[in-house]
Design a protein around this motif. Structure first.
Motif, PDB file in Angstrom:
ATOM      1  N   TRP A   1       0.853  -1.194   0.000  1.00  0.00           N
ATOM      2  CA  TRP A   1       0.000   0.000   0.000  1.00  0.00           C
ATOM      3  C   TRP A   1       0.881   1.235   0.000  1.00  0.00           C
ATOM      4  O   TRP A   1       1.947   1.262   0.634  1.00  0.00           O
ATOM      5  CB  TRP A   1      -0.873   0.041   1.262  1.00  0.00           C
ATOM      6  CG  TRP A   1      -2.154  -0.753   1.174  1.00  0.00           C
ATOM      7  CD1 TRP A   1      -2.442  -1.743   0.307  1.00  0.00           C
ATOM      8  CD2 TRP A   1      -3.288  -0.589   2.035  1.00  0.00           C
ATOM      9  NE1 TRP A   1      -3.692  -2.239   0.540  1.00  0.00           N
ATOM     10  CE2 TRP A   1      -4.249  -1.544   1.600  1.00  0.00           C
ATOM     11  CE3 TRP A   1      -3.595   0.242   3.097  1.00  0.00           C
ATOM     12  CZ2 TRP A   1      -5.483  -1.676   2.205  1.00  0.00           C
ATOM     13  CZ3 TRP A   1      -4.836   0.114   3.709  1.00  0.00           C
ATOM     14  CH2 TRP A   1      -5.779  -0.831   3.265  1.00  0.00           C
ATOM     15  N   SER A   2       0.419   2.275  -0.695  1.00  0.00           N
ATOM     16  CA  SER A   2       1.120   3.560  -0.617  1.00  0.00           C
ATOM     17  C   SER A   2       0.749   4.250   0.692  1.00  0.00           C
ATOM     18  O   SER A   2      -0.247   3.924   1.344  1.00  0.00           O
ATOM     19  CB  SER A   2       0.734   4.440  -1.800  1.00  0.00           C
ATOM     20  OG  SER A   2      -0.632   4.830  -1.705  1.00  0.00           O
ATOM     21  N   ASP A   3       1.579   5.223   1.068  1.00  0.00           N
ATOM     22  CA  ASP A   3       1.297   5.969   2.289  1.00  0.00           C
ATOM     23  C   ASP A   3      -0.054   6.673   2.216  1.00  0.00           C
ATOM     24  O   ASP A   3      -0.784   6.767   3.218  1.00  0.00           O
ATOM     25  CB  ASP A   3       2.402   7.013   2.530  1.00  0.00           C
ATOM     26  CG  ASP A   3       3.740   6.357   2.854  1.00  0.00           C
ATOM     27  OD1 ASP A   3       3.731   5.182   3.281  1.00  0.00           O
ATOM     28  OD2 ASP A   3       4.781   7.030   2.680  1.00  0.00           O
ATOM     29  N   GLU A   4      -0.407   7.183   1.017  1.00  0.00           N
ATOM     30  CA  GLU A   4      -1.691   7.882   0.876  1.00  0.00           C
ATOM     31  C   GLU A   4      -2.857   6.956   1.145  1.00  0.00           C
ATOM     32  O   GLU A   4      -3.885   7.377   1.690  1.00  0.00           O
ATOM     33  CB  GLU A   4      -1.820   8.479  -0.534  1.00  0.00           C
ATOM     34  CG  GLU A   4      -0.854   9.613  -0.837  1.00  0.00           C
ATOM     35  CD  GLU A   4       0.514   9.099  -1.256  1.00  0.00           C
ATOM     36  OE1 GLU A   4       1.400   9.943  -1.461  1.00  0.00           O
ATOM     37  OE2 GLU A   4       0.684   7.861  -1.403  1.00  0.00           O
ATOM     38  N   LEU A   5      -2.748   5.679   0.774  1.00  0.00           N
ATOM     39  CA  LEU A   5      -3.850   4.751   0.976  1.00  0.00           C
ATOM     40  C   LEU A   5      -4.073   4.480   2.463  1.00  0.00           C
ATOM     41  O   LEU A   5      -5.215   4.329   2.910  1.00  0.00           O
ATOM     42  CB  LEU A   5      -3.580   3.441   0.224  1.00  0.00           C
ATOM     43  CG  LEU A   5      -4.795   2.518   0.053  1.00  0.00           C
ATOM     44  CD1 LEU A   5      -5.914   3.251  -0.682  1.00  0.00           C
ATOM     45  CD2 LEU A   5      -4.406   1.259  -0.718  1.00  0.00           C
ATOM     46  N   PHE A   6      -3.008   4.420   3.238  1.00  0.00           N
ATOM     47  CA  PHE A   6      -3.167   4.271   4.682  1.00  0.00           C
ATOM     48  C   PHE A   6      -3.941   5.470   5.250  1.00  0.00           C
ATOM     49  O   PHE A   6      -4.804   5.320   6.118  1.00  0.00           O
ATOM     50  CB  PHE A   6      -1.790   4.151   5.358  1.00  0.00           C
ATOM     51  CG  PHE A   6      -1.179   2.788   5.267  1.00  0.00           C
ATOM     52  CD1 PHE A   6      -1.623   1.747   6.082  1.00  0.00           C
ATOM     53  CD2 PHE A   6      -0.160   2.530   4.358  1.00  0.00           C
ATOM     54  CE1 PHE A   6      -1.050   0.487   5.997  1.00  0.00           C
ATOM     55  CE2 PHE A   6       0.404   1.271   4.265  1.00  0.00           C
ATOM     56  CZ  PHE A   6      -0.028   0.241   5.082  1.00  0.00           C
ATOM     57  N   GLN A   7      -3.622   6.681   4.746  1.00  0.00           N
ATOM     58  CA  GLN A   7      -4.342   7.869   5.210  1.00  0.00           C
ATOM     59  C   GLN A   7      -5.805   7.811   4.821  1.00  0.00           C
ATOM     60  O   GLN A   7      -6.684   8.174   5.607  1.00  0.00           O
ATOM     61  CB  GLN A   7      -3.693   9.125   4.622  1.00  0.00           C
ATOM     62  CG  GLN A   7      -2.287   9.401   5.128  1.00  0.00           C
ATOM     63  CD  GLN A   7      -1.698  10.661   4.519  1.00  0.00           C
ATOM     64  OE1 GLN A   7      -2.424  11.505   3.992  1.00  0.00           O
ATOM     65  NE2 GLN A   7      -0.382  10.792   4.588  1.00  0.00           N
TER      66      GLN A   7
ATOM     67  N   GLY B   1       1.650   0.938  10.883  1.00  0.00           N
ATOM     68  CA  GLY B   1       2.143  -0.136  11.732  1.00  0.00           C
ATOM     69  C   GLY B   1       1.265  -1.370  11.710  1.00  0.00           C
ATOM     70  O   GLY B   1       1.734  -2.484  12.020  1.00  0.00           O
ATOM     71  N   CYS B   2       0.009  -1.209  11.366  1.00  0.00           N
ATOM     72  CA  CYS B   2      -0.907  -2.353  11.280  1.00  0.00           C
ATOM     73  C   CYS B   2      -0.748  -3.102   9.963  1.00  0.00           C
ATOM     74  O   CYS B   2      -1.304  -4.194   9.794  1.00  0.00           O
ATOM     75  CB  CYS B   2      -2.348  -1.888  11.432  1.00  0.00           C
ATOM     76  SG  CYS B   2      -2.726  -1.135  13.033  1.00  0.00           S
ATOM     77  N   GLY B   3      -0.017  -2.531   9.028  1.00  0.00           N
ATOM     78  CA  GLY B   3       0.201  -3.181   7.754  1.00  0.00           C
ATOM     79  C   GLY B   3      -0.986  -3.044   6.825  1.00  0.00           C
ATOM     80  O   GLY B   3      -2.101  -2.696   7.232  1.00  0.00           O
ATOM     81  N   PRO B   4      -0.785  -3.311   5.539  1.00  0.00           N
ATOM     82  CA  PRO B   4      -1.880  -3.228   4.564  1.00  0.00           C
ATOM     83  C   PRO B   4      -2.855  -4.379   4.742  1.00  0.00           C
ATOM     84  O   PRO B   4      -2.553  -5.383   5.382  1.00  0.00           O
ATOM     85  CB  PRO B   4      -1.156  -3.293   3.221  1.00  0.00           C
ATOM     86  CG  PRO B   4       0.094  -4.069   3.509  1.00  0.00           C
ATOM     87  CD  PRO B   4       0.502  -3.697   4.899  1.00  0.00           C
TER      88      PRO B   4
ATOM     89  N   ASP C   1      -8.798 -10.602   1.388  1.00  0.00           N
ATOM     90  CA  ASP C   1      -9.767 -11.256   2.272  1.00  0.00           C
ATOM     91  C   ASP C   1     -10.195 -10.346   3.410  1.00  0.00           C
ATOM     92  O   ASP C   1     -11.327 -10.420   3.888  1.00  0.00           O
ATOM     93  CB  ASP C   1      -9.179 -12.543   2.843  1.00  0.00           C
ATOM     94  CG  ASP C   1      -8.960 -13.612   1.779  1.00  0.00           C
ATOM     95  OD1 ASP C   1      -9.695 -13.577   0.769  1.00  0.00           O
ATOM     96  OD2 ASP C   1      -8.044 -14.442   1.941  1.00  0.00           O
ATOM     97  N   GLU C   2      -9.283  -9.446   3.848  1.00  0.00           N
ATOM     98  CA  GLU C   2      -9.597  -8.546   4.955  1.00  0.00           C
ATOM     99  C   GLU C   2     -10.368  -7.308   4.495  1.00  0.00           C
ATOM    100  O   GLU C   2     -11.089  -6.689   5.282  1.00  0.00           O
ATOM    101  CB  GLU C   2      -8.305  -8.101   5.646  1.00  0.00           C
ATOM    102  CG  GLU C   2      -7.549  -9.216   6.347  1.00  0.00           C
ATOM    103  CD  GLU C   2      -6.210  -8.739   6.877  1.00  0.00           C
ATOM    104  OE1 GLU C   2      -5.863  -9.148   7.997  1.00  0.00           O
ATOM    105  OE2 GLU C   2      -5.524  -7.957   6.182  1.00  0.00           O
ATOM    106  N   LEU C   3     -10.209  -6.945   3.255  1.00  0.00           N
ATOM    107  CA  LEU C   3     -10.774  -5.696   2.760  1.00  0.00           C
ATOM    108  C   LEU C   3     -12.287  -5.598   2.970  1.00  0.00           C
ATOM    109  O   LEU C   3     -12.784  -4.546   3.393  1.00  0.00           O
ATOM    110  CB  LEU C   3     -10.417  -5.522   1.283  1.00  0.00           C
ATOM    111  CG  LEU C   3     -10.673  -4.135   0.678  1.00  0.00           C
ATOM    112  CD1 LEU C   3      -9.898  -3.069   1.438  1.00  0.00           C
ATOM    113  CD2 LEU C   3     -10.290  -4.122  -0.799  1.00  0.00           C
ATOM    114  N   PRO C   4     -13.069  -6.661   2.723  1.00  0.00           N
ATOM    115  CA  PRO C   4     -14.521  -6.517   2.908  1.00  0.00           C
ATOM    116  C   PRO C   4     -14.936  -6.197   4.338  1.00  0.00           C
ATOM    117  O   PRO C   4     -16.057  -5.736   4.559  1.00  0.00           O
ATOM    118  CB  PRO C   4     -15.066  -7.883   2.464  1.00  0.00           C
ATOM    119  CG  PRO C   4     -14.034  -8.428   1.540  1.00  0.00           C
ATOM    120  CD  PRO C   4     -12.732  -7.957   2.096  1.00  0.00           C
ATOM    121  N   SER C   5     -14.055  -6.412   5.312  1.00  0.00           N
ATOM    122  CA  SER C   5     -14.442  -6.168   6.705  1.00  0.00           C
ATOM    123  C   SER C   5     -14.686  -4.699   6.994  1.00  0.00           C
ATOM    124  O   SER C   5     -15.364  -4.357   7.971  1.00  0.00           O
ATOM    125  CB  SER C   5     -13.359  -6.709   7.645  1.00  0.00           C
ATOM    126  OG  SER C   5     -12.140  -6.006   7.469  1.00  0.00           O
TER     127      SER C   5
END
Length: 493
Positions: free
Chosen positions: A127-133, A140-143, A147-151
């Motif tokens: 993931w890019s830094d912008e996507l975390f924002q 620190g939680c990682g991308p 499978d996790e995205l739908p949550s």
């Protein structure tokens, strides 16, 4: 400084039409330039930076297409009907506010766009830094894996996201769609996702890359436009309904007779009556104007015209109340002066306070006497022997202006052949240069030769309408003509 071309950035003030045309031309040129860059770009599938640049071009083209459509709507103006696609049922999103660990937004495209790549062979996610924002997720939680995205996706949008990802991984289809997420801080955001599969040497999907853009502000602006347009449409419908109700109420209250009305029947002192209502230049401005004539139990005749302040159902309903009370008191034998006092107290105590002007006349055919009083209203005009004049007004303040006041009463003797004209001030006020209507009154008095040639009261009213009906009128108006003597007993000159 953020570009003024972003569609989700509001302008400081409404643009002029020439400015909108210039923006449309500039948007079209820019769209063509971006599209040319996108077509000419040679991108290596193994070059993430190249894919990123191409995706940004794709997003820019989408954005410029949206901007061009919105500027076109701004130029054309508000449509009459409801917006295409029906009502918006999407839940409201909370405004995006920067958290302490999130840098302030600058409004630029890059601050709202992030990239991601999911490697299906190694399960590595980037993931890019912008996507975390955008997701409000700590690096620190990682991308998040696929499978996790739908949550974090809205339940209503999970099927859409699954279909897009499945189509990309299995069928090799590009991704282009929107879904909503709930960030870790509870805020709702709308993301536009575009991506493509990355194939290995055997043609199988090895990874999937995507560019995600936060379009929450843009969609919120679009929703505000739809809701405002729908609100204006509903307001227009309500105004039309109220206008129709006001017209129906007015027609139900004003005298039902058309043409001439004659009473008492026959005789040299009988009244030949006709009246007319003239609407304002704007048909929506239905006000509280009235005219009325009523034969009383003792053989006298009640003549009255008046005007209440305001427009719409409120004004016409107050007018109906006042006219009903006026008729009842006249039938009970109350003379014009005291009658005005009662109307003033009634209007002052009404649940819908308003000001009104009126003139009330009681005519006795037995004696030919006209007793009358007025409340801040133009005096009746008397036409006799080739001349016309306004009767001297007795004292009387507007109805509803002060709780307790008295109204003087005047008398005048009417002769066979006399023509009496009663009108509201809206008839003459806008017809002359004088704001008090003096110029319009002179024009009305100038109709005396036509009144003298008229065969009945209805023809006199027709002359008034021909003279004043085409004048620009800010307010509606009423006119009523009473001619003394039965027209059937006259010979036409």
């Amino acid at each position: 400084m953020p570009s003024h071309l972003f569609a989700d950035r509001t302008a400081g003030q409404p643009p002029e039409r020439g400015t909108v045309d210039a923006l449309i031309s500039q948007t079209r040129r820019l769209r063509g330039d971006v599209d040319a860059v996108r077509r000419d770009a040679v991108v290596d599938e193994d070059d993430p930076q190249g894919r990123w640049q191409r995706a940004l071009c794709d997003l820019a083209v989408h954005q410029l297409d949206d901007l061009g459509a919105q500027l076109g709507q701004l130029k054309e103006g508000l449509p009459e009907g409801p917006p295409a696609g029906g009502q918006n049922t999407r839940p409201a999103e909370e405004p995006h506010r920067a958290s302490p660990d999130e840098p302030p937004r600058t409004g630029s495209l890059l601050s709202r766009v992030g990239s991601a790549q999911w490697n299906l062979l190694t399960d590595e996610v980037t993931w890019s830094d912008e996507l975390f924002q955008i997701f409000g997720r700590s690096p620190g939680c990682g991308p998040m894996s696929l499978d996790e995205l739908p949550s974090v996706v809205f339940a209503e949008d999970q099927a859409l996201l699954t279909a897009m990802v499945t189509g990309c991984l299995i069928d090799g289809k590009p991704i282009d769609g929107e879904f909503r997420i709930v960030r870790t801080d509870g805020r709702v955001r709308t993301l536009h996702m575009m991506g493509e599969p990355v194939l290995d040497s055997d043609g199988c999907t090895a990874s999937m890359w995507a560019v995600l853009r936060d379009v929450s502000e843009l969609r919120r602006s679009e929703r505000a436009v739809r809701e405002t347009r729908e609100s204006l449409r509903r307001r227009h419908d309500i105004e039309q309904t109220e206008h129709r109700m006001a017209v129906e109420l007015q027609e139900a209250v004003l005298p039902p007779w058309r043409g001439s009305l004659r009473f008492p029947h026959g005789g040299p002192a009988a009244l030949d009556l006709a009246g007319h209502y003239l609407p304002s230049e704007s048909s929506a401005m239905i006000g509280g104007n009235w005219y009325d004539a009523l034969e009383l139990p003792d053989g006298d005749a009640l003549l009255t015209v008046g005007d209440l302040t305001g427009h719409g159902v409120s004004a016409t309903s107050s007018m109906a109340m006042l006219l009903g009370a006026l008729r009842g008191m006249a039938v009970a034998g109350i003379s014009p002066g005291p009658l005005m006092e009662h109307l003033n107290r009634l209007l002052e105590a009404s649940a819908q306070p308003a000001l009104g002007s009126a003139v009330c006349c009681r005519y006795s055919p037995a004696t030919g006497t006209l007793s009358w009083a007025q409340a801040g209203h133009p005096a009746p005009l008397l036409f006799r022997g080739g001349t016309g004049r306004a009767l001297a007004r007795p004292e009387g303040l507007m109805l509803g202006a002060t709780p307790r006041t008295s109204y003087e009463q005047a008398e005048v003797r009417l002769l066979p052949g006399d023509v009496l004209v009663l009108h509201t001030d809206g008839l003459t006020r806008d017809a002359g240069a004088d704001p008090f209507g003096a110029g319009g009154t002179d024009r009305l008095l100038g109709l005396e030769p036509r009144f003298a040639r008229a065969r009945d009261a209805q023809e006199c009213v027709r002359s008034v309408v021909e003279e004043f009906g085409a004048c620009p009128r800010e307010d509606d108006a009423c006119v009523m003509v009473a001619r003394i003597g039965d027209p059937s007993e006259r010979t036409t000159p």
